[in-house]
Scaffold this active site. Structure first.
Site, PDB file in Angstrom:
ATOM      1  N   GLU A   1       4.216  -6.423   5.051  1.00  0.00           N
ATOM      2  CA  GLU A   1       4.981  -5.263   5.490  1.00  0.00           C
ATOM      3  C   GLU A   1       5.502  -5.488   6.911  1.00  0.00           C
ATOM      4  OE1 GLU A   1       2.446  -1.716   4.717  1.00  0.00           O
ATOM      5  OE2 GLU A   1       1.213  -3.193   3.634  1.00  0.00           O
TER       6      GLU A   1
ATOM      7  N   HIS B   1       1.932   6.690   5.744  1.00  0.00           N
ATOM      8  CA  HIS B   1       3.204   6.330   5.086  1.00  0.00           C
ATOM      9  C   HIS B   1       4.132   7.528   4.860  1.00  0.00           C
ATOM     10  CE1 HIS B   1       1.913   2.290   4.738  1.00  0.00           C
ATOM     11  NE2 HIS B   1       1.268   2.357   3.597  1.00  0.00           N
TER      12      HIS B   1
ATOM     13  N   HIS C   1       7.149  -1.907   0.809  1.00  0.00           N
ATOM     14  CA  HIS C   1       5.737  -2.065   0.462  1.00  0.00           C
ATOM     15  C   HIS C   1       5.560  -2.846  -0.841  1.00  0.00           C
ATOM     16  CE1 HIS C   1       1.473  -1.028   0.347  1.00  0.00           C
ATOM     17  NE2 HIS C   1       1.602  -0.381   1.508  1.00  0.00           N
TER      18      HIS C   1
ATOM     19  N   ASP D   1      -6.104  -6.012   5.910  1.00  0.00           N
ATOM     20  CA  ASP D   1      -5.246  -4.828   5.937  1.00  0.00           C
ATOM     21  C   ASP D   1      -4.852  -4.614   7.393  1.00  0.00           C
ATOM     22  OD1 ASP D   1      -3.817  -2.586   5.316  1.00  0.00           O
ATOM     23  OD2 ASP D   1      -5.533  -1.328   4.794  1.00  0.00           O
TER      24      ASP D   1
ATOM     25  N   TYR E   1       4.272  -5.587  -3.387  1.00  0.00           N
ATOM     26  CA  TYR E   1       3.091  -6.415  -3.595  1.00  0.00           C
ATOM     27  C   TYR E   1       3.548  -7.683  -4.318  1.00  0.00           C
ATOM     28  CZ  TYR E   1      -0.004  -2.293  -2.912  1.00  0.00           C
ATOM     29  OH  TYR E   1      -0.686  -1.193  -2.436  1.00  0.00           O
TER      30      TYR E   1
END
Length: 348
Positions: free
Chosen positions: A313, A105, A179, A252, A181
């Site tokens: 994402e 990132h 990003h 993920d 959540y």
């Protein structure tokens, strides 16, 4: 439509600004110029109760010390770059490694740690914040002076759009995403395992033990990665598929989208009745179900824990620079980087 600007805190002697956008229906979105971070999104449930549906903090200190990329823009390159190194035109560039030997990132001084310039604009049917930043040549090892703008727009249809734009004076890499959540239960009343996700994707990218794409596209058929007819996120946690187990029980993974701008991502919480529809022009969405979330901090009074939020994402494939078959993330000096993603909230 309303929009206001206030002081949220201070970083290195500079004010951190918070911008609050509100539409005529009562939907409200707050973001700070530290990392272009979305701190709150207030939307109604099926009974009309407005609650926050993203993970975030109420102080800048918490973002600095505890945030696992809550709500921010990550870059210059989202995701992992293998061995913290890449080559462009015969020149090798070394990046700081912040996850084992890999670069994640944008590194420890990526766009999520930047204090961006912010400007507000108010219209009749929409309000927006335009964040701008110039990333100088050599920052975090990346070549090129890159000028970036991120625009957050809220309209009266309960749609929130993020548009990204970048230019460079030297060939470089760019792959940006937000990003956030999400937890549609509202105020983190429940985890996200009973959230149902529908996703137009026929393949996902297989990951190595280092959570890097191997380059192999895997068909979703007869796996917990098949969201084409909708499935609950708990299916990935309970799955014995090696790829679900690899990431700590859950997801993920980059899922390759088979459609764009066609309601291709839909997340639903049946109990609250909230629905989030995501449309993008990006080729991939990285689905992350907080499998690695630590439990050593609180999120507005709620203990952090695994599976408390889900990230969607939208981006290009991770580590694309090492996979010629992936869509390119190289930006040349005569090109413009443009992409956008829209998040639409509704009730069932």
């Amino acid at each position: 439509m309303e929009i206001r600007e206030e002081v949220f805190g201070e970083v290195n002697g500079q004010d951190v600004k918070i911008f609050t956008l509100k539409n005529s229906s009562g939907m409200e979105l707050s973001c700070i110029n530290y990392g272009c971070t979305i701190t709150k999104v207030l939307v109604p449930d099926q009974a009309g109760n407005f609650e926050n549906v993203v993970l975030g903090f109420d102080s800048i200190e918490e973002y600095i010390h505890h945030s696992p990329f809550f709500g921010c823009v990550v870059g210059r390159v989202a995701g992992r770059i293998a061995n913290s190194q890449f080559e462009l035109d015969g020149i090798t560039y070394d990046l700081p490694n912040n996850e084992g030997v890999n670069h994640l990132h944008g590194g420890d001084h990526g766009f999520d740690k930047v204090l961006w310039d912010g400007k507000i604009e108010k219209g009749t049917d929409e309000v927006k914040v335009i964040f701008t930043h110039k990333s100088t040549d050599g920052t975090a090892g990346y070549p090129g002076n890159v000028t970036v703008s991120i625009t957050y727009t809220l309209n009266n249809d309960n749609e929130f759009n993020i548009s990204y734009h970048a230019t460079t004076d030297k060939k470089t890499l760019i792959n940006l995403t937000n990003h956030s959540y999400f937890n549609l239960s509202g105020e983190l009343k429940r985890d996200i395992l009973d959230h149902e996700l529908t996703l137009k994707s026929d393949h996902f990218l297989k990951l190595s033990d280092s959570l890097l794409p191997t380059g192999e596209l895997v068909a979703v058929d007869q796996t917990a990665f098949d969201f084409r007819k909708g499935r609950k996120l708990i299916d990935g946690v309970q799955s014995d598929h090696q790829q679900n187990q690899l990431v700590g029980g859950g997801y993920d993974h980059p899922l390759v989208l088979s459609a764009n701008r066609e309601d291709e991502i839909c997340l639903v919480d049946q109990q609250s009745g909230r629905k989030l529809t995501v449309e993008t022009d990006e080729p991939t969405v990285v689905l992350y179900t907080s499998n690695m979330m630590g439990n050593d901090f609180e999120i507005r009074g709620v203990p952090a824990r695994k599976h408390i939020g889900v990230c969607l994402e939208t981006q290009h494939h991770p580590d694309a620079i090492h996979h010629p078959s992936f869509p390119s993330i190289v930006l040349d000096e005569n090109e413009e980087y443009r992409t956008s993603t829209t998040y639409r909230f509704s009730v069932m």
